[in-house]
Scaffold this motif. Sequence first.
Motif, PDB file in Angstrom:
ATOM      1  N   MET A  73     -59.073 -33.748  36.803  1.00 55.53           N
ATOM      2  CA  MET A  73     -60.153 -34.729  36.621  1.00 55.53           C
ATOM      3  C   MET A  73     -60.240 -35.235  35.178  1.00 55.53           C
ATOM      4  O   MET A  73     -60.744 -36.315  34.927  1.00 55.53           O
ATOM      5  CB  MET A  73     -61.500 -34.121  37.027  1.00 55.53           C
ATOM      6  N   ARG A  74     -59.741 -34.459  34.252  1.00 58.19           N
ATOM      7  CA  ARG A  74     -59.787 -34.875  32.842  1.00 58.19           C
ATOM      8  C   ARG A  74     -58.650 -35.820  32.492  1.00 58.19           C
ATOM      9  O   ARG A  74     -58.769 -36.606  31.561  1.00 58.19           O
ATOM     10  CB  ARG A  74     -59.714 -33.647  31.938  1.00 58.19           C
ATOM     11  N   ASN A  75     -57.550 -35.719  33.218  1.00 62.77           N
ATOM     12  CA  ASN A  75     -56.364 -36.491  32.859  1.00 62.77           C
ATOM     13  C   ASN A  75     -56.476 -37.992  33.095  1.00 62.77           C
ATOM     14  O   ASN A  75     -56.067 -38.771  32.236  1.00 62.77           O
ATOM     15  CB  ASN A  75     -55.125 -35.927  33.558  1.00 62.77           C
ATOM     16  N   PRO A  76     -56.977 -38.443  34.218  1.00 69.13           N
ATOM     17  CA  PRO A  76     -56.969 -39.895  34.409  1.00 69.13           C
ATOM     18  C   PRO A  76     -58.097 -40.563  33.627  1.00 69.13           C
ATOM     19  O   PRO A  76     -59.127 -39.960  33.345  1.00 69.13           O
ATOM     20  CB  PRO A  76     -57.194 -40.065  35.912  1.00 69.13           C
ATOM     21  N   ASP A  77     -57.853 -41.776  33.285  1.00 67.86           N
ATOM     22  CA  ASP A  77     -58.891 -42.592  32.669  1.00 67.86           C
ATOM     23  C   ASP A  77     -59.719 -43.166  33.813  1.00 67.86           C
ATOM     24  O   ASP A  77     -59.285 -44.069  34.517  1.00 67.86           O
ATOM     25  CB  ASP A  77     -58.241 -43.706  31.841  1.00 67.86           C
ATOM     26  N   LEU A  78     -60.906 -42.619  34.000  1.00 69.93           N
ATOM     27  CA  LEU A  78     -61.736 -43.021  35.131  1.00 69.93           C
ATOM     28  C   LEU A  78     -62.747 -44.114  34.764  1.00 69.93           C
ATOM     29  O   LEU A  78     -63.675 -44.370  35.525  1.00 69.93           O
ATOM     30  CB  LEU A  78     -62.444 -41.809  35.729  1.00 69.93           C
ATOM     31  N   THR A  79     -62.521 -44.730  33.636  1.00 71.01           N
ATOM     32  CA  THR A  79     -63.343 -45.891  33.311  1.00 71.01           C
ATOM     33  C   THR A  79     -62.872 -47.038  34.194  1.00 71.01           C
ATOM     34  O   THR A  79     -61.742 -47.009  34.722  1.00 71.01           O
ATOM     35  CB  THR A  79     -63.192 -46.285  31.827  1.00 71.01           C
ATOM     36  N   PRO A  80     -63.720 -48.044  34.398  1.00 70.50           N
ATOM     37  CA  PRO A  80     -63.275 -49.177  35.230  1.00 70.50           C
ATOM     38  C   PRO A  80     -61.952 -49.786  34.767  1.00 70.50           C
ATOM     39  O   PRO A  80     -61.077 -50.065  35.588  1.00 70.50           O
ATOM     40  CB  PRO A  80     -64.433 -50.175  35.111  1.00 70.50           C
ATOM     41  N   SER A  81     -61.789 -49.930  33.460  1.00 73.26           N
ATOM     42  CA  SER A  81     -60.522 -50.519  32.983  1.00 73.26           C
ATOM     43  C   SER A  81     -59.350 -49.572  33.221  1.00 73.26           C
ATOM     44  O   SER A  81     -58.241 -50.009  33.530  1.00 73.26           O
ATOM     45  CB  SER A  81     -60.617 -50.900  31.507  1.00 73.26           C
ATOM     46  N   GLY A  82     -59.574 -48.258  33.087  1.00 75.38           N
ATOM     47  CA  GLY A  82     -58.513 -47.277  33.326  1.00 75.38           C
ATOM     48  C   GLY A  82     -58.090 -47.254  34.779  1.00 75.38           C
ATOM     49  O   GLY A  82     -56.897 -47.174  35.094  1.00 75.38           O
ATOM     50  N   ILE A  83     -59.044 -47.327  35.677  1.00 71.28           N
ATOM     51  CA  ILE A  83     -58.722 -47.332  37.111  1.00 71.28           C
ATOM     52  C   ILE A  83     -57.994 -48.620  37.478  1.00 71.28           C
ATOM     53  O   ILE A  83     -57.031 -48.592  38.255  1.00 71.28           O
ATOM     54  CB  ILE A  83     -59.994 -47.136  37.954  1.00 71.28           C
ATOM     55  N   ALA A  85     -56.053 -50.285  35.554  1.00 70.90           N
ATOM     56  CA  ALA A  85     -54.706 -50.207  34.981  1.00 70.90           C
ATOM     57  C   ALA A  85     -53.774 -49.358  35.841  1.00 70.90           C
ATOM     58  O   ALA A  85     -52.584 -49.649  35.943  1.00 70.90           O
ATOM     59  CB  ALA A  85     -54.769 -49.639  33.567  1.00 70.90           C
ATOM     60  N   ASP A  86     -54.304 -48.320  36.472  1.00 69.71           N
ATOM     61  CA  ASP A  86     -53.455 -47.432  37.286  1.00 69.71           C
ATOM     62  C   ASP A  86     -54.263 -46.860  38.450  1.00 69.71           C
ATOM     63  O   ASP A  86     -54.564 -45.660  38.485  1.00 69.71           O
ATOM     64  CB  ASP A  86     -52.889 -46.302  36.418  1.00 69.71           C
ATOM     65  N   PRO A  87     -54.604 -47.707  39.416  1.00 68.86           N
ATOM     66  CA  PRO A  87     -55.431 -47.216  40.524  1.00 68.86           C
ATOM     67  C   PRO A  87     -54.729 -46.140  41.352  1.00 68.86           C
ATOM     68  O   PRO A  87     -55.357 -45.172  41.784  1.00 68.86           O
ATOM     69  CB  PRO A  87     -55.729 -48.465  41.355  1.00 68.86           C
ATOM     70  N   ALA A  88     -53.450 -46.294  41.569  1.00 69.43           N
ATOM     71  CA  ALA A  88     -52.724 -45.305  42.374  1.00 69.43           C
ATOM     72  C   ALA A  88     -52.658 -43.958  41.649  1.00 69.43           C
ATOM     73  O   ALA A  88     -52.831 -42.895  42.267  1.00 69.43           O
ATOM     74  CB  ALA A  88     -51.321 -45.807  42.698  1.00 69.43           C
TER      75      ALA A  88
END
Length: 153
Positions: A73-83, A85-88
């Motif tokens: 859960m810490r690794n992905p960027d879960l901000t709207p822009s992060g999601i 950029a890499d939703p998959a």
Amino acid sequence: MKRRFEATTDEYERLSGRLAGHMEVEWQRLGALLTSELADAVRARYAALVRSAMAGIAWGVVAHLLTAALDAMRNPDLTPSGIRADPAGAAALLRTASWFVDTAATTTAEQAASPSRSDLDWTAFITALEAVVAPTCPSTDDQPRHRAQAHEC
């Protein structure tokens, strides 16, 4: 949510360590029961000990699974822009975190049922132990002794 996971992980680590310490003492202490007179009785006591030791190991595994879930859960960027950029990638890591939590919950549920399985072994051990010890205890009267009194002898 992550703070609650961290607190739960810490608690499972403490529980695992505490149980492992108690079981280590029991392994050493039960060696004294390995006599020809108690050989049949002691198997049931060791069966209960094995279940308790396995529970301690399982709690450590739960702590590791929850730590892995936190890492995922810490690794992905879960901000709207992060999601965006890499939703998959974000979805894959969150699915994996969910799997870790689900596996930890399943392990916890399995271990929660385990102590009750030891009740029959404890009863068998106490009954067999009393059968060996009771004939050697002096009796002050013809009254049957209470189970607790039998252990004092």
